[in-house]
Write an enzyme that holds these catalytic residues in place. Structure first.
Site, short mmCIF file in Angstrom:
data_model
loop_
_atom_site.label_atom_id
_atom_site.label_comp_id
_atom_site.label_asym_id
_atom_site.label_seq_id
_atom_site.Cartn_x
_atom_site.Cartn_y
_atom_site.Cartn_z
N LEU A 29 31.39 33.62 51.33
CA LEU A 29 31.29 34.73 50.39
C LEU A 29 29.76 35.15 50.61
O LEU A 29 28.55 34.54 51.08
CB LEU A 29 30.99 34.25 48.90
CG LEU A 29 32.36 33.63 48.55
CD1 LEU A 29 32.28 33.30 46.83
CD2 LEU A 29 33.65 34.69 48.66
N HIS A 33 30.77 40.26 48.26
CA HIS A 33 31.92 39.77 47.50
C HIS A 33 31.10 39.56 45.98
O HIS A 33 31.72 39.78 44.97
CB HIS A 33 32.16 38.40 47.78
CG HIS A 33 32.84 38.20 49.21
ND1 HIS A 33 32.39 37.71 50.09
CD2 HIS A 33 34.32 38.69 49.32
CE1 HIS A 33 33.41 37.92 51.33
NE2 HIS A 33 34.38 38.42 50.76
N VAL A 173 28.63 46.71 50.71
CA VAL A 173 27.44 46.35 50.62
C VAL A 173 26.82 46.04 52.15
O VAL A 173 27.45 45.55 52.91
CB VAL A 173 27.21 45.09 49.70
CG1 VAL A 173 25.83 44.51 49.69
CG2 VAL A 173 27.70 45.31 48.32
N SER A 182 29.91 41.26 56.27
CA SER A 182 31.26 40.86 56.49
C SER A 182 31.09 39.32 56.92
O SER A 182 30.13 38.96 57.58
CB SER A 182 31.71 41.46 57.56
OG SER A 182 32.81 40.93 58.25
#
Ligand code: PAF
Length: 275
Positions: A29, A33, A173, A182
């Site tokens: 994460l 996320h 983001v 990512s």
């Protein structure tokens, strides 16, 4: 935090969770996320996250084995974000038998862009998400715009199967230098990480020209591909599309998005910008 490793354990808790907003993930994460978790918390009594690295959506030469599995660190991040319920099924729970039934999204949505380069990817995504939604039975499900085509396909799936779920998009983001967050950014070497924001800058440049009224889509795409190639990238596509269905726009279409995928070293990055 309550971690459910089996479908039965989650099912027995579901009735007590009230209105649920669900954020499915494959773990590792990052802030993207966590932003989805926060958005989810504003809309429901309970946020349920899931972590499951879904082998069905990886091609034979893709990074399923290498994909980072960081459950402990992910749990810490979820705790800090106030998420109290995590479905983290073991593979045997999701696929006790070989998965012989699949959700097959429409070809016009899957044979293009990501689908052209990742055969079977969206079938694997749609199948696991259908299964996760059936287990969690959320009122709301959130997916990031970073995976723009995935978001469109899953929204259509929920709509076409009349599932009583509201699908909400989450904004991409970015790091301070513009690189979209990512899990795969972790594969980049230090030198590649410095180069990586060029993908975003290329899209920004293309967006500016479109906003200034340029309608020569093919030429804009070719210039963007050349810019990336000259700087050591191997682009799969840079493509201007209609937002609603990701088909090629006509000159009168105004609601557009530009999407790109390119390899930098061994890492394949994707990004997009709404115009
Ligand atoms: O976007 C992802 O992380 C995955 O494709 C998803 C939606 C969790 C399905 O495995």
């Amino acid at each position: 935090m309550q971690i459910y490793r089996s479908v039965a354990a989650f099912r027995s808790a579901r009735a007590s969770l009230g209105r649920v907003a669900f954020v499915p993930t494959m773990g590792n994460l990052h802030e993207g996320h966590i932003a989805l978790m926060r958005q989810a918390a504003e809309r429901a009594d309970t946020v349920v996250a899931s972590i499951f690295v879904n082998r069905l959506q990886f091609g034979p030469n893709e990074d399923f084995d290498q994909y980072p599995r960081t459950l402990e660190a992910d749990c810490d991040k979820l705790e800090r974000a106030g998420v109290r319920h995590l479905l983290a099924p073991i593979e045997q729970e999701m696929y006790p038998n070989p998965q012989n039934y699949h959700v097959e999204p429409a070809a016009e949505q899957t044979k293009t862009l990501e689908g052209e380069f990742r055969a079977g990817h969206f079938r694997g995504v749609a199948t696991v998400v259908m299964k996760l939604l059936n287990i969690v039975q959320p009122d709301i499900a959130l997916f990031g715009k970073k995976d723009y085509q995935q978001l469109m396909i899953l929204s259509n799936m929920v709509h076409q199967f009349a599932m009583p779920i509201e699908v909400l998009p989450g904004e991409t983001v970015r790091a301070d230098d513009g690189l979209a967050l990512s899990s795969r950014n972790g594969y980049l070497t230090a030198e590649e990480r410095r180069e990586a924001p060029r993908l975003y800058r290329t899209l920004l440049n293309l967006r500016e020209q479109l906003r200034n009224g340029c309608r020569s889509f093919d030429e804009l795409e070719r210039t963007a591909v050349a810019e990336l190639t000259e700087n050591g990238w191997r682009p799969d596509y840079v493509s201007v599309r209609r937002r609603e269905d990701l088909q090629r726009p006509g000159s009168d279409d105004r609601s557009l998005v530009v999407l790109a995928a390119a390899r930098l070293g061994k890492t394949r990055l994707i990004d997009n910008l709404e115009i």
